[in-house]
Design a protein around this motif. Structure first.
Motif, PDB file in Angstrom:
ATOM      1  N   VAL A  76       0.577  -1.203  -0.078  1.00  0.00           N
ATOM      2  CA  VAL A  76      -0.148  -0.109  -0.025  1.00  0.00           C
ATOM      3  C   VAL A  76       0.686   1.358  -0.046  1.00  0.00           C
ATOM      4  CG1 VAL A  76      -2.036   1.097   1.001  1.00  0.00           C
ATOM      5  CG2 VAL A  76      -1.859  -1.256   1.533  1.00  0.00           C
ATOM      6  N   LEU A  77       1.923   1.112   0.669  1.00  0.00           N
ATOM      7  CA  LEU A  77       2.984   2.476   0.854  1.00  0.00           C
ATOM      8  C   LEU A  77       3.577   2.571  -0.707  1.00  0.00           C
ATOM      9  CD1 LEU A  77       4.644   4.307   2.533  1.00  0.00           C
ATOM     10  CD2 LEU A  77       6.223   2.509   2.786  1.00  0.00           C
ATOM     11  N   ARG A  78       3.718   1.663  -1.372  1.00  0.00           N
ATOM     12  CA  ARG A  78       4.284   1.752  -2.724  1.00  0.00           C
ATOM     13  C   ARG A  78       3.113   2.558  -3.553  1.00  0.00           C
ATOM     14  NH1 ARG A  78       5.121  -3.486  -5.915  1.00  0.00           N
ATOM     15  NH2 ARG A  78       5.286  -2.437  -8.229  1.00  0.00           N
ATOM     16  N   SER A  79       2.156   2.304  -3.309  1.00  0.00           N
ATOM     17  CA  SER A  79       1.031   2.850  -4.183  1.00  0.00           C
ATOM     18  C   SER A  79       0.622   4.348  -3.770  1.00  0.00           C
ATOM     19  CB  SER A  79      -0.598   2.054  -3.952  1.00  0.00           C
ATOM     20  OG  SER A  79      -1.486   2.847  -4.136  1.00  0.00           O
ATOM     21  N   LEU A 121      -0.905   4.903   7.884  1.00  0.00           N
ATOM     22  CA  LEU A 121      -1.120   3.540   7.198  1.00  0.00           C
ATOM     23  C   LEU A 121      -1.078   2.555   8.210  1.00  0.00           C
ATOM     24  CD1 LEU A 121      -1.337   1.966   4.642  1.00  0.00           C
ATOM     25  CD2 LEU A 121       1.346   2.015   4.097  1.00  0.00           C
ATOM     26  N   GLY A 122      -2.098   2.125   8.579  1.00  0.00           N
ATOM     27  CA  GLY A 122      -2.330   1.194   9.944  1.00  0.00           C
ATOM     28  C   GLY A 122      -2.068   2.094  10.981  1.00  0.00           C
ATOM     29  N   GLY A 123      -3.139   1.725  11.677  1.00  0.00           N
ATOM     30  CA  GLY A 123      -3.305   2.502  13.107  1.00  0.00           C
ATOM     31  C   GLY A 123      -4.368   2.241  14.093  1.00  0.00           C
ATOM     32  N   ARG A 124      -4.766   2.791  14.976  1.00  0.00           N
ATOM     33  CA  ARG A 124      -5.733   2.590  15.972  1.00  0.00           C
ATOM     34  C   ARG A 124      -7.087   2.693  15.432  1.00  0.00           C
ATOM     35  NH1 ARG A 124      -6.237   5.093  20.449  1.00  0.00           N
ATOM     36  NH2 ARG A 124      -4.623   6.690  19.929  1.00  0.00           N
ATOM     37  N   CYS A 141      -6.911   7.832   7.290  1.00  0.00           N
ATOM     38  CA  CYS A 141      -6.660   6.583   8.058  1.00  0.00           C
ATOM     39  C   CYS A 141      -6.680   5.795   6.738  1.00  0.00           C
ATOM     40  CB  CYS A 141      -7.762   6.302   8.924  1.00  0.00           C
ATOM     41  SG  CYS A 141      -7.730   7.244  10.277  1.00  0.00           S
ATOM     42  N   CYS A 142      -5.491   4.928   6.406  1.00  0.00           N
ATOM     43  CA  CYS A 142      -5.563   4.247   5.409  1.00  0.00           C
ATOM     44  C   CYS A 142      -5.418   2.848   5.781  1.00  0.00           C
ATOM     45  CB  CYS A 142      -4.176   4.533   4.281  1.00  0.00           C
ATOM     46  SG  CYS A 142      -4.296   3.596   3.078  1.00  0.00           S
ATOM     47  N   PRO A 296      -7.843  -4.154  -2.481  1.00  0.00           N
ATOM     48  CA  PRO A 296      -7.477  -3.464  -3.879  1.00  0.00           C
ATOM     49  C   PRO A 296      -6.504  -2.736  -3.393  1.00  0.00           C
ATOM     50  CG  PRO A 296      -9.461  -2.843  -2.965  1.00  0.00           C
ATOM     51  CD  PRO A 296      -9.170  -3.763  -2.016  1.00  0.00           C
ATOM     52  N   ILE A 297      -5.337  -3.038  -3.127  1.00  0.00           N
ATOM     53  CA  ILE A 297      -3.983  -2.339  -2.593  1.00  0.00           C
ATOM     54  C   ILE A 297      -3.477  -1.205  -3.403  1.00  0.00           C
ATOM     55  CG2 ILE A 297      -1.614  -2.868  -2.303  1.00  0.00           C
ATOM     56  CD1 ILE A 297      -2.114  -5.678  -1.641  1.00  0.00           C
ATOM     57  N   GLU A 298      -3.555  -1.443  -4.563  1.00  0.00           N
ATOM     58  CA  GLU A 298      -3.196  -0.159  -5.245  1.00  0.00           C
ATOM     59  C   GLU A 298      -4.122   0.964  -5.261  1.00  0.00           C
ATOM     60  OE1 GLU A 298      -2.965   2.643  -8.279  1.00  0.00           O
ATOM     61  OE2 GLU A 298      -4.489   1.252  -8.410  1.00  0.00           O
ATOM     62  N   LYS A 299      -5.442   0.549  -5.275  1.00  0.00           N
ATOM     63  CA  LYS A 299      -6.444   1.640  -5.173  1.00  0.00           C
ATOM     64  C   LYS A 299      -6.503   2.481  -3.819  1.00  0.00           C
ATOM     65  CE  LYS A 299      -9.929  -0.097  -8.319  1.00  0.00           C
ATOM     66  NZ  LYS A 299     -11.290  -0.848  -8.325  1.00  0.00           N
TER      67      LYS A 299
END
Lengths: 343, 343
Positions: A76-79, A121-124, A141-142, A296-299
């Motif tokens: 996801v970070l890459r996207s 990216l990831g979180g509570r 929040c992703c 849908p990781i890229e999206k």
């Protein structure tokens, strides 16, 4: 070497060169190319400090990654990074462990780097208005949303899957094949986060089939890390083989489960079916291929950036965007043969 | 809310609060904690732009990752980020495809973000002095060095393994078991980069055993990506099964090879031995566990940061640091049984 030299060399005015350097949209592509070529050929390095200082706002977005080393988040970070770059912003990143607090990290990044916005990216899942009060910029929040928190929907954006519903669907896929003794592989059942939501989906799917929850079939790993998942399944198999399927809440954990089952002499899917959620690249190459609900990781990364930029440019208010997974059929599902082993 | 309110609330002087906000080392831990608590409780957000502007230099390091999505580089990146944060710097990151130019990306990041230094994570092995002239800050090549270039050793730093020697060692491990028909899985044989160096190690190891190079045993993948490696091995197996081992130049490619072999009805290691280089996390969980020469991933990232900071602080000049791999014995090696298939 000054901007004047570039002007002379390229035959383009200083004003226009300055526009190119500042990524001003109002320059013809042809002229932009000419200027960039001159800059390259002259090895001209503009005095960027001065330029940056003259701007009132920087074009930087911060990304705080929580749960470093998670291959799903890496994708996801890459996207996110691709989308940030495409929009001509740059990205400051920091990674924190899953026990650290992304809000205070984010607030500190905003302070020190004059960020325009933040992506967590990831979180509570349980922010309160008091906690986010330290954040002076919009944030998204992703891969999660404020399921356990008390934020006003106007106070934040998010891009997420419905963890509960996707888990429910995963377990239903197993019960539809006839499985009744289904183990679940997760972090903890009450982390007020992904594990808890997906565990609830698991419980309710079982209940909808009239299967009562068997606490002996809950495999709690110390973390979502593949090594911890492997150890958890390994230990679990020493005590319990009375099950015919595993629902793993994440692909990386599922990969670990296949290996631990194999080491214990159990074949997937003949002896044990397996299903999970994520769709990370490498899960296509397990033997057999992991059957998983692909996010849908890229999206997800791209949408997070687009929403943030829209909010920053006042094109829209905050929003919460739910996206759907897609089942990728691998080779880890079969009908239950028999109970594998009854002590 | 101003800094004065924080001073009143905490009973600490404005000067000291300012020191805390600027991460000044000269503040007692007890006082620092008190100030941070007050800031949190008051939800005070300092006017960071003003503060940042008053600094003459920022504390930011840029990282350009070339070959996005490579799990090995992702792990090194994590280590770099940890080290950067520990040193109280922050990190701007951008990722580029393997056909893009990290130098111009880096130069542009330096310009726009006032960076103190750069780390290139993955990159070309053949920089010339002219090319790096656009870089106005010190830089470290991480995971590679200037093997094919013409840089003066004082002009750059690097942290790398000896690709040639490690490949030589990998192939020797196979020949020592009795393998003679050894395929190699790589990008291209002449990329002036990792593939070329490791291919040379492969060739020379074979030659040292009196085995002549068989061009039919070179498996060229379109990229280092796991999907491309899988396709390459799949195609290769349609034409050629006259080999007993594969040297894969990277773990991710090796994982793909195991799967492609499996799909073709070939077992690892019974029908085909496999060895590779990298040591990414997930390669512990293939079936069987991948035998690989593990790069010191955490160290490579950390050393890159430490060297860069040393250069920035004038504690040392540039240096090229070679690190060693360590063999992790998995289950992918066996003596050659027979030729698998002779057409």
């Amino acid at each position: 070497m000054t901007i004047k030299d570039v002007a002379e060399y390229s035959g383009v005015s200083i004003t226009t060169i300055s526009r190119v350097l500042n990524n001003h949209p109002d320059v013809r592509e042809e002229v932009r190319a000419k200027v960039l070529k001159a800059i390259e050929e002259l090895h001209y390095v503009p005095n960027s400090s001065a330029r940056d200082l003259s701007k009132t706002q920087t074009d930087t977005i911060g990304v705080v990654v929580r749960g470093a080393g998670n291959p799903f988040l890496n994708s996801v970070l890459r996207s996110i990074e691709t989308a940030v770059r495409k929009a001509n912003y740059s990205m400051v990143m920091c990674q924190i462990g899953s026990s650290e607090d992304e809000i205070s990290e984010g607030a500190s990044l905003v302070r020190s780097k004059r960020l325009k916005g933040l992506i967590f990216l990831g979180g509570r899942f349980d922010y309160t208005p008091e906690q986010i009060a330290t954040l002076s910029v919009p944030f998204v929040c992703c891969t999660y949303t404020n399921s356990f928190g008390s934020l006003n929907r106007k106070a934040y954006s998010s891009v997420y899957i419905d963890d509960y519903a996707e888990a429910f669907r995963s377990v239903k896929t197993l019960t539809n094949l006839g499985h009744k003794k289904i183990a679940v592989l997760l972090g903890t059942t009450c982390d007020r986060s992904i594990s808890e939501l997906r565990f609830k989906g698991y419980c309710d799917a079982l209940e909808s089939e009239g299967i009562s929850l068997d606490k002996n079939l809950i495999i709690e790993a110390k973390s979502f890390h593949i090594d911890d998942a492997f150890k958890a399944v390994e230990n679990f198999l020493k005590k319990n083989k009375d099950f015919t399927a595993i629902f793993s809440i994440a692909d990386a954990m599922g990969i670990a489960a296949i290996k631990a089952l194999y080491n214990a002499g159990l074949k997937v899917p003949e002896d044990c079916s397996l299903i999970s959620i994520d769709g990370i690249e490498v899960s296509k190459y397990t033997i057999p291929t992991l059957t998983t609900f692909v996010q849908p990781i890229e999206k997800m990364g791209r949408y997070a950036v687009e929403i943030l930029l829209d909010v920053l440019n006042n094109n829209r208010g905050n929003c919460q965007l739910k996206v759907e997974t897609l089942l990728r059929e691998g080779g880890t599902l079969a009908k239950p043969k028999n109970l594998i082993f009854t002590p």
